[in-house]
Design a protein around this motif. Structure first.
Motif, PDB file in Angstrom:
ATOM      1  N   SER A 178       0.805  -1.221   0.000  1.00 13.15           N
ATOM      2  CA  SER A 178       0.000   0.000   0.000  1.00 13.15           C
ATOM      3  C   SER A 178       0.840   1.275   0.000  1.00 13.15           C
ATOM      4  CB  SER A 178      -0.933   0.006   1.217  1.00 13.15           C
ATOM      5  OG  SER A 178      -0.185  -0.065   2.418  1.00 13.15           O
ATOM      6  N   ASP A 179       2.145   1.141   0.228  1.00 12.92           N
ATOM      7  CA  ASP A 179       3.025   2.313   0.274  1.00 12.92           C
ATOM      8  C   ASP A 179       4.147   2.131  -0.741  1.00 12.92           C
ATOM      9  OD1 ASP A 179       4.664   4.440   0.843  1.00 12.92           O
ATOM     10  OD2 ASP A 179       4.546   4.198   3.020  1.00 12.92           O
ATOM     11  N   GLU A 180       4.144   2.980  -1.770  1.00 15.65           N
ATOM     12  CA  GLU A 180       5.137   2.835  -2.835  1.00 15.65           C
ATOM     13  C   GLU A 180       6.547   3.182  -2.375  1.00 15.65           C
ATOM     14  OE1 GLU A 180       4.407   7.268  -4.781  1.00 15.65           O
ATOM     15  OE2 GLU A 180       3.781   5.467  -5.851  1.00 15.65           O
ATOM     16  N   GLN A 181       6.676   3.837  -1.228  1.00 14.38           N
ATOM     17  CA  GLN A 181       7.992   4.203  -0.712  1.00 14.38           C
ATOM     18  C   GLN A 181       8.698   3.028  -0.028  1.00 14.38           C
ATOM     19  OE1 GLN A 181       9.275   7.190  -1.370  1.00 14.38           O
ATOM     20  NE2 GLN A 181       7.381   7.739  -2.439  1.00 14.38           N
ATOM     21  N   LEU A 182       7.944   1.995   0.284  1.00 13.21           N
ATOM     22  CA  LEU A 182       8.519   0.850   0.989  1.00 13.21           C
ATOM     23  C   LEU A 182       8.860  -0.264   0.007  1.00 13.21           C
ATOM     24  CD1 LEU A 182       6.105   0.656   4.057  1.00 13.21           C
ATOM     25  CD2 LEU A 182       8.394   1.648   3.991  1.00 13.21           C
ATOM     26  N   GLY A 183      10.029  -0.851   0.175  1.00  8.22           N
ATOM     27  CA  GLY A 183      10.420  -1.973  -0.667  1.00  8.22           C
ATOM     28  C   GLY A 183       9.908  -3.285  -0.095  1.00  8.22           C
ATOM     29  N   LEU A 184       9.997  -4.330  -0.917  1.00  8.07           N
ATOM     30  CA  LEU A 184       9.525  -5.648  -0.488  1.00  8.07           C
ATOM     31  C   LEU A 184      10.601  -6.452   0.228  1.00  8.07           C
ATOM     32  CD1 LEU A 184       7.314  -6.961  -3.431  1.00  8.07           C
ATOM     33  CD2 LEU A 184       6.613  -6.668  -1.061  1.00  8.07           C
ATOM     34  N   LYS A 185      11.844  -5.988   0.151  1.00  9.31           N
ATOM     35  CA  LYS A 185      12.947  -6.755   0.721  1.00  9.31           C
ATOM     36  C   LYS A 185      12.716  -7.080   2.190  1.00  9.31           C
ATOM     37  CE  LYS A 185      17.795  -6.296   2.100  1.00  9.31           C
ATOM     38  NZ  LYS A 185      18.977  -5.396   2.140  1.00  9.31           N
ATOM     39  N   GLY A 186      12.441  -6.053   2.977  1.00  9.03           N
ATOM     40  CA  GLY A 186      12.266  -6.266   4.412  1.00  9.03           C
ATOM     41  C   GLY A 186      11.091  -7.168   4.720  1.00  9.03           C
ATOM     42  N   SER A 187       9.987  -6.970   4.002  1.00  6.76           N
ATOM     43  CA  SER A 187       8.791  -7.778   4.252  1.00  6.76           C
ATOM     44  C   SER A 187       9.017  -9.241   3.908  1.00  6.76           C
ATOM     45  CB  SER A 187       7.613  -7.228   3.440  1.00  6.76           C
ATOM     46  OG  SER A 187       7.267  -5.935   3.884  1.00  6.76           O
ATOM     47  N   VAL A 188       9.686  -9.483   2.777  1.00  7.93           N
ATOM     48  CA  VAL A 188       9.939 -10.863   2.355  1.00  7.93           C
ATOM     49  C   VAL A 188      10.855 -11.569   3.354  1.00  7.93           C
ATOM     50  CG1 VAL A 188      11.031 -12.299   0.597  1.00  7.93           C
ATOM     51  CG2 VAL A 188       9.535 -10.417  -0.084  1.00  7.93           C
ATOM     52  N   ILE A 189      11.925 -10.888   3.755  1.00  7.25           N
ATOM     53  CA  ILE A 189      12.861 -11.489   4.715  1.00  7.25           C
ATOM     54  C   ILE A 189      12.164 -11.749   6.048  1.00  7.25           C
ATOM     55  CG2 ILE A 189      14.953 -11.099   6.076  1.00  7.25           C
ATOM     56  CD1 ILE A 189      16.079  -9.530   3.713  1.00  7.25           C
ATOM     57  N   THR A 190      11.430 -10.741   6.521  1.00  6.02           N
ATOM     58  CA  THR A 190      10.750 -10.877   7.812  1.00  6.02           C
ATOM     59  C   THR A 190       9.729 -12.002   7.788  1.00  6.02           C
ATOM     60  OG1 THR A 190      11.011  -8.494   8.191  1.00  6.02           O
ATOM     61  CG2 THR A 190       9.410  -9.656   9.557  1.00  6.02           C
ATOM     62  N   THR A 191       8.929 -12.053   6.728  1.00  3.08           N
ATOM     63  CA  THR A 191       7.917 -13.104   6.617  1.00  3.08           C
ATOM     64  C   THR A 191       8.557 -14.483   6.581  1.00  3.08           C
ATOM     65  OG1 THR A 191       6.434 -11.612   5.410  1.00  3.08           O
ATOM     66  CG2 THR A 191       6.003 -13.971   5.227  1.00  3.08           C
ATOM     67  N   THR A 192       9.638 -14.618   5.821  1.00  6.02           N
ATOM     68  CA  THR A 192      10.333 -15.907   5.724  1.00  6.02           C
ATOM     69  C   THR A 192      10.862 -16.344   7.084  1.00  6.02           C
ATOM     70  OG1 THR A 192      10.995 -15.399   3.448  1.00  6.02           O
ATOM     71  CG2 THR A 192      12.196 -17.151   4.580  1.00  6.02           C
ATOM     72  N   VAL A 193      11.461 -15.402   7.807  1.00  9.98           N
ATOM     73  CA  VAL A 193      12.001 -15.724   9.134  1.00  9.98           C
ATOM     74  C   VAL A 193      10.888 -16.125  10.094  1.00  9.98           C
ATOM     75  CG1 VAL A 193      13.196 -14.786  11.149  1.00  9.98           C
ATOM     76  CG2 VAL A 193      14.023 -14.254   8.856  1.00  9.98           C
ATOM     77  N   LEU A 194       9.781 -15.388  10.066  1.00 13.93           N
ATOM     78  CA  LEU A 194       8.673 -15.695  10.969  1.00 13.93           C
ATOM     79  C   LEU A 194       8.068 -17.064  10.675  1.00 13.93           C
ATOM     80  CD1 LEU A 194       6.888 -12.226  11.163  1.00 13.93           C
ATOM     81  CD2 LEU A 194       8.227 -13.342  12.942  1.00 13.93           C
ATOM     82  N   VAL A 195       7.940 -17.396   9.401  1.00 12.63           N
ATOM     83  CA  VAL A 195       7.415 -18.717   9.037  1.00 12.63           C
ATOM     84  C   VAL A 195       8.361 -19.813   9.528  1.00 12.63           C
ATOM     85  CG1 VAL A 195       6.901 -20.259   7.110  1.00 12.63           C
ATOM     86  CG2 VAL A 195       6.063 -17.908   7.079  1.00 12.63           C
ATOM     87  N   CYS A 196       9.653 -19.589   9.369  1.00 16.34           N
ATOM     88  CA  CYS A 196      10.638 -20.566   9.855  1.00 16.34           C
ATOM     89  C   CYS A 196      10.566 -20.712  11.375  1.00 16.34           C
ATOM     90  CB  CYS A 196      12.046 -20.151   9.432  1.00 16.34           C
ATOM     91  SG  CYS A 196      12.351 -20.277   7.651  1.00 16.34           S
ATOM     92  N   LEU A 197      10.415 -19.580  12.070  1.00 13.61           N
ATOM     93  CA  LEU A 197      10.293 -19.629  13.530  1.00 13.61           C
ATOM     94  C   LEU A 197       9.017 -20.356  13.947  1.00 13.61           C
ATOM     95  CD1 LEU A 197      11.432 -16.008  14.477  1.00 13.61           C
ATOM     96  CD2 LEU A 197      12.662 -18.132  14.943  1.00 13.61           C
ATOM     97  N   TYR A 198       7.942 -20.113  13.205  1.00 18.05           N
ATOM     98  CA  TYR A 198       6.671 -20.785  13.504  1.00 18.05           C
ATOM     99  C   TYR A 198       6.806 -22.296  13.330  1.00 18.05           C
ATOM    100  CZ  TYR A 198       1.853 -22.351  12.794  1.00 18.05           C
ATOM    101  OH  TYR A 198       0.669 -23.033  12.867  1.00 18.05           O
ATOM    102  N   LEU A 199       7.394 -22.716  12.209  1.00 12.91           N
ATOM    103  CA  LEU A 199       7.576 -24.149  11.959  1.00 12.91           C
ATOM    104  C   LEU A 199       8.515 -24.769  12.994  1.00 12.91           C
ATOM    105  CD1 LEU A 199       7.857 -24.137   8.054  1.00 12.91           C
ATOM    106  CD2 LEU A 199       5.893 -24.790   9.457  1.00 12.91           C
ATOM    107  N   ALA A 200       9.548 -24.014  13.367  1.00 11.28           N
ATOM    108  CA  ALA A 200      10.463 -24.506  14.398  1.00 11.28           C
ATOM    109  C   ALA A 200       9.742 -24.653  15.734  1.00 11.28           C
ATOM    110  CB  ALA A 200      11.650 -23.552  14.541  1.00 11.28           C
ATOM    111  N   GLY A 201       8.858 -23.693  16.025  1.00 10.29           N
ATOM    112  CA  GLY A 201       8.086 -23.766  17.263  1.00 10.29           C
ATOM    113  C   GLY A 201       7.167 -24.975  17.286  1.00 10.29           C
ATOM    114  N   ILE A 202       6.504 -25.255  16.160  1.00 11.80           N
ATOM    115  CA  ILE A 202       5.632 -26.428  16.073  1.00 11.80           C
ATOM    116  C   ILE A 202       6.444 -27.710  16.273  1.00 11.80           C
ATOM    117  CG2 ILE A 202       4.134 -27.764  14.550  1.00 11.80           C
ATOM    118  CD1 ILE A 202       2.879 -25.189  15.563  1.00 11.80           C
TER     119      ILE A 202
END
Length: 234
Positions: A61-85
Motif C-alpha cells: 500500500s506504500d510505494e515508498q517501501l520496498g519488499l525486501k524487508g517484508s519478504v525477509i521478515t515473513t520468511t524468518v517468521l514462518v521458519c520460527l513458527y515451523l520450528a516452534g511447532i
C-alpha cells in the motif's frame, strides 16, 4: 542494536534479527494476555496470524517501501513458527511453556473459583458457556475443563445424561444422510444419481404428493427409504 532503531535501510541480517526479536516479544505478550484474549487460536497460531498480514500489507500500500524487508521478515517468521511447532511436538517441556494445560473449573457440580482465576475467566463467561451448551444447572455438571484453545469442555453427571438407544440396549437403523436432490428450484443430478432415481421420478412424486413443480421447491431431500422431504419458498 541498529536493527532496533528506525532506519532508511537495513541489511538482510538486521531484518532477520528484527523478525526474531519481534516474534519472541509477541509470544511473550500473548502468553501474558492469556488464552481468552486470543480467542480459540493456539499461541503460535495467533502470533503468526497477527503479524504476517500486517507485514505484507504495508509495502503493497506504500510505494515508498520496498519488499525486501517484508519478504525477509515473513520468511524468518514462518521458519520460527515451523520450528516452534516442531519443538512443541518434540519436547514436552517446551510444549508446557507455550501451551496452557487444561484447568478444571467445575467438579462434581461445584464451581472451582481458583480454577476460574487461573484460567482468567469470569463467572459470567462460565455461565454464558453453560447456556451455549444448553446446560441449565451447574449442579448437573460432573466436570468442566478450560482447554488450551480457550474453549470449555463440559461433561454431565451420568444420571443427567440424555437417554440413548445404547443405554436402553435398543437396536437402531444404520445412519442415513439424506441426499439434497433439489436446491433453489434446480435438480442436483449428481446427488439424484446416487439415489438411483431419475428426473421423471422426482417430478412425478412432486406432482402427486405436493402438486408443485421443481422450480417452486426451495429444498428437497431424499433418504434411502425414498422419504421425500420438501421445503417450499415462503
Amino acid at each position: 542494536m541498529d536493527f532496533f532503531q528506525s532506519q532508511e535501510s537495513l541489511s538482510a541480517f538486521e531484518w532477520i534479527l528484527r523478525a526474531v526479536v519481534a516474534f519472541i516479544f509477541l509470544v511473550i505478550v500473548a502468553k501474558v494476555l492469556g488464552q481468552r484474549a486470543i480467542s480459540q487460536l493456539r499461541l503460535l497460531d495467533f502470533v503468526i496470524a497477527l503479524v504476517i498480514g500486517n507485514i505484507i500489507a504495508h509495502p503493497l500500500s506504500d510505494e515508498q517501501l520496498g519488499l525486501k524487508g517484508s519478504v525477509i521478515t515473513t520468511t524468518v517468521l514462518v521458519c520460527l513458527y515451523l520450528a516452534g511447532i516442531f519443538m512443541i511436538l518434540k519436547w514436552p517441556w517446551f510444549r508446557r511453556q507455550v501451551t496452557h494445560p487444561p484447568i478444571t473449573i467445575v467438579q462434581n457440580g461445584e464451581i472451582l473459583y481458583k480454577g476460574l482465576k487461573k484460567a482468567r475467566i469470569s463467572l459470567d463467561v462460565l455461565l454464558e458457556e453453560l447456556r451455549e451448551k444448553a446446560v441449565k444447572d451447574v449442579k448437573t455438571v460432573a466436570l468442566a475443563v478450560w482447554e488450551a484453545d480457550g474453549r470449555i469442555s463440559f461433561f454431565l453427571d451420568p444420571k443427567y445424561e440424555p437417554i440413548t438407544p445404547a443405554i436402553l440396549q435398543m437396536e437402531t437403523e444404520p445412519f442415513d444422510l439424506p441426499r439434497t436432490i433439489i436446491k433453489e428450484g434446480k435438480i442436483n443430478y449428481e446427488e439424484l444419481q446416487q439415489t438411483k432415481r431419475d428426473e421423471a421420478w422426482v417430478t412425478t412424486r412432486l406432482e402427486r404428493l405436493y402438486q408443485i413443480e421443481v422450480k417452486n421447491v426451495l429444498l428437497a431431500t431424499l433418504n434411502a427409504k425414498d422419504n421425500l422431504k420438501v421445503f417450499l419458498y415462503k
